[in-house]
Enzyme design. Structure first.
Site, PDB file in Angstrom:
ATOM      1  N   ASP A 428     -39.836  39.413  13.719  1.00 48.63           N
ATOM      2  CA  ASP A 428     -39.615  40.291  12.571  1.00 48.63           C
ATOM      3  C   ASP A 428     -40.358  41.613  12.732  1.00 48.63           C
ATOM      4  OD1 ASP A 428     -38.681  40.648   9.747  1.00 48.63           O
ATOM      5  OD2 ASP A 428     -40.829  40.751   9.372  1.00 48.63           O
ATOM      6  N   GLU A 481     -36.018  42.055  16.010  1.00 48.17           N
ATOM      7  CA  GLU A 481     -35.501  42.881  14.920  1.00 48.17           C
ATOM      8  C   GLU A 481     -36.161  44.251  15.086  1.00 48.17           C
ATOM      9  OE1 GLU A 481     -35.400  43.501  10.111  1.00 48.17           O
ATOM     10  OE2 GLU A 481     -37.195  42.902  11.188  1.00 48.17           O
TER      11      GLU A 481
END
Length: 759
Positions: A428, A481
């Site tokens: 993330d 990401e």
């Protein structure tokens, strides 16, 4: 009556006391021990001593052996050994001591007498360190790849005695004590020893076992105390409770076939379609084991190759969806134990489904019982507040330049893959790690040593993490990401790019540009789409710059962004049709696919973590149920045809696997392209984003195919469409078109995607 500590062996009853008690004050043959130095005594009682084992336990002295025990609330302490029963002198403040005329330290235990009972226990301070020199060396070097086996709470048998070894890294602490339910949360009796310059503190507690609750009581540099959960805890209490729990796994894995085969074919050359799931809300209130009864069957029925879980590591606030982690080594206790989570992963593997988890090494929350200022000073976070404060989320950023912190995170990545058989990590917020000026204005950040904005420590950390995971865990994939155009996210770490950096080493990267552009296009009214045609074609300009995943994730269906079907313009029929056409375009586009739960059956409402998907839309008693079931049936067929069609995945990262047929048909709102597998076999994908039927629409095709047949049409009646189809094989005629020597004429349904393959 004042509560007193119980036997620290919470897993077995205390042994019965001997029939006769020594008389109080009758310590015959027990000499007086030399008093502790005032400073040592004060520091010991304050939990601020670095070497309690040097003061407590049994130590040879001239004339015998000195025994000293710290047992607050005890009335008496008696040393028991073969042929020996000797009561120690009470020094006050819970300290008991004496000198016995023995030639050496014998195997012994302690009989601790309280005012209403007495228990026999092992003395924690008679044990040698339970952590080896190699472990300490690797920790000191920041290279312990199995850090979870060295730090934290580990049940073991040490010097022939069962118990738990507690270890914690707290280099700034004056002292550390273990406390828990085994001592009524009074850790006075259990100070830990410092193991040299590594900053590691250790204590073996005999009798403490699986299921015991604990924390660390840390004396900070200013002398104050803080009670902290274990950063390495492998199990926690259910939030909002915050204690760590001693645990050991008893799960017997049954996924040997899956684990042996998962690395046989590179992911980027394999079918890879992902169903993204927020476990606590997929079916609210289900446990891991209950989810194991439902989720694998559902995902397998829909044909997804993988599930991706929003973060499962422990987090205090459910509304963060798991993205603010306090227990990096513990699956959230909201749905069960770590072994229960293993059971779920095992069940998915046995159903032929891979498991990805979201992993959050970018930041952590400021809770005063967790990582923030863990031992009284910045430790896991950067010491410079300008570097440690995350400007967007009110959290703290890790100090990637500190070797022990980097080790904590790198080992954590391999931990999930090795201990829980996870098949991939979606990392993330990578962009927030890579840039020193991320969400910061001028004057709020300092450049790196070369004058640039790149966070060199974070780059090195990500490279090390990826290299370690791929070396240790064959078949595992890491996914970034990363929302910028950082060069080389999925390039090998040893290949230096034009910017002077080696690749970050990820296997795949979320294609955020494709997501934003394609959703922006689809949200326009059809009459306006011709002015935005480039938003659907631009992705092919950079499609092979990285290995991509096309994500329609949780982030796109919350906070006013609307669910996928609700983004589409027009009436309900047009919204569903565009939704189906968009999914058909997505599954045919180069790159892997990810779809968040609820979007597979066109849920119209935004996702809520408190209620989860609107499953009632699939209730046969609901009048619009066929509309939603039709979209879900399409997703099933998309996955089925996709898995059976190598042109759609075998050359995802090879430009030779794609060719535009009609990339400039803006007036018609048509996109047509060919996908090829490794042998050159084609699949023709045609997406039409106008609400009209186009008859006899001509498209150029290769002259190597004698006839084409429709293998998928998102306008089929069973999906809720108008059932305008090309039922007969389409044979090319000699009319050149789109740079091809021959062409076919087909009917394009309104707001639909059609896939055709050679007959």
């Amino acid at each position: 009556m004042t509560a007193r500590p119980q036997n620290p062996d919470s897993s077995r009853p205390a042994r019965a006391a001997a029939p006769s008690k020594p008389k109080r004050g009758g310590s015959h043959g027990v000499g007086a021990a030399r008093p502790l130095a005032a400073d040592d005594r004060a520091r010991l009682l304050a939990g601020a001593h670095h070497d309690p084992h040097g003061l407590l336990g049994a130590h040879p002295v001239r004339g015998g052996v000195t025994f000293r025990v710290l047992r607050p609330y005890a009335q008496a302490v008696t040393v028991l050994a073969k042929g020996l029963r000797a009561e120690l002198h009470d020094e006050g403040d819970g300290l008991f001591s004496g000198v016995l005329p023995l030639p050496e330290v014998p195997p012994y235990s302690l009989l601790v007498t309280y005012d209403d009972n007495e228990i026999e226990v092992e003395d924690p301070y008679r044990f040698l360190p339970a952590l080896g020199e190699l472990d300490l060396h690797l920790i000191g070097e920041g290279r312990h790849e199995e850090l979870w086996t060295a730090l934290g709470a580990r049940p073991m048998t040490h010097q022939g005695v069962p118990g738990t070894r507690f270890t914690v890294w707290a280099p700034n602490a004056l002292g550390v004590r273990v406390t828990g339910d085994f001592c009524y949360w009074d850790g006075t009796a259990y100070p830990m020893r410092s193991l040299g310059s590594t900053g590691v503190w250790e204590l073996f507690l005999p009798g403490v076992g699986d299921g015991a609750l604990y924390k660390f009581d840390i004396a900070r540099p200013d002398g104050s105390h803080t009670l902290r959960a274990d950063p390495m805890a492998r199990r926690t209490e259910v939030p909002p409770a915050t204690a760590s729990i001693v645990t050991e796994s008893h799960h017997e894995w049954q996924d040997d076939l899956w684990m042996a085969a998962r690395g046989d074919r590179p992911v980027h050359e394999s079918p890879f379609s992902v169903y993204e799931v927020h476990l606590p809300s997929w079916r609210p209130r289900l446990t891991y084991r209950q989810l194991a009864e439902q989720l694998p069957a559902y995902v397998r029925d829909l044909g997804f190759t993988h599930v991706e879980f929003l973060p499962v590591a422990e987090h205090p606030f459910g509304g963060s969806w798991g993205y603010q982690v306090t227990g990096f080594y513990a699956p959230t206790a909201r749905m069960g134990t770590p072994d229960d989570f293993r059971f779920l992963v095992d069940a998915l593997h046995r159903a032929g489904i891979g498991v990805l988890v979201d992993w959050v090494p970018a930041h952590f929350p400021k809770d005063d019982w967790a990582l923030a200022h863990f031992d009284g000073r910045p430790l896991y976070e950067h010491e410079d507040p300008a570097r440690s404060e995350h400007p967007d989320w009110g959290t703290l950023e890790f100090d990637y330049g500190r070797k022990e912190v980097r080790n904590f995170l790198v080992a954590n990545a391999t931990y999930w893959c090795e201990e829980f058989h996870v098949d991939g990590l979606r990392v993330d917020a990578v962009a927030s790690m890579l840039y020193l000026d991320y969400s910061r204005e001028a004057g709020e950040w300092s450049p790196n040593e070369h004058g640039g904005r790149e966070n060199l420590d974070a780059v090195a950390f990500l490279q090390e993490m990826n290299a370690t995971v791929y070396r240790r865990c064959p078949g595992v994939i890491t996914i970034a990401e990363e929302s910028t155009a950082w060069d080389g996210v999925t390039r090998a770490t040893h290949h230096v790019g034009p910017g002077g950096f080696g690749g970050l080493g990820f296997g795949l990267k979320w294609n955020m540009g494709w997501m934003h552009d394609s959703l922006g296009y689809a949200a326009h009214e059809p009459v306006h789409r011709k002015y935005h045609h480039h938003e659907m074609t631009f992705s092919m300009v950079y499609a092979y710059s990285e290995n991509y995943v096309l994500p329609i994730s949780h982030d796109e269906v919350v906070h006013g962004k609307r669910a996928l079907v609700s983004k589409m313009p027009g009436d309900w029929w047009q919204q569903r049709a565009t939704h189906r056409a968009y999914l058909g375009f997505m599954w045919a586009h180069p790159g892997k696919q990810l779809l968040f739960m609820g979007q597979e059956f066109a849920q119209g409402a935004e996702w809520s973590e408190t209620t989860g998907p609107d499953w009632w839309l699939l209730d046969p008693s609901y009048s619009a149920e066929p509309d939603h079931r039709g979209v879900r049936d399409l997703v099933r067929d998309l996955n089925t045809v996709y898995r059976d069609a190598p042109p759609l995945w075998q050359r995802d990262t090879d430009p030779a696997g794609f060719a535009w047929v009609a990339g400039d048909a803006a007036e018609d709102n048509v996109f047509a392209f060919l996908r090829h597998d490794a042998s050159g076999a084609p699949l023709l994908a045609v997406s039409h984003f106008s609400p009209v039927v186009r008859h006899d629409y001509r498209l150029g095709v290769p002259d190597t195919v004698s006839a084409w047949t429709e293998v998928l049409n998102t306008d089929a009646a069973r999906y809720g469409g108008g059932d305008i189809r090309n039922e007969d094989p389409l044979k090319p005629d000699s009319t050149p078109s789109h740079g091809q020597p021959v062409s076919i004429q087909l009917t394009l349904p309104p707001l639909a995607t059609v896939w055709l393959r050679p007959v």
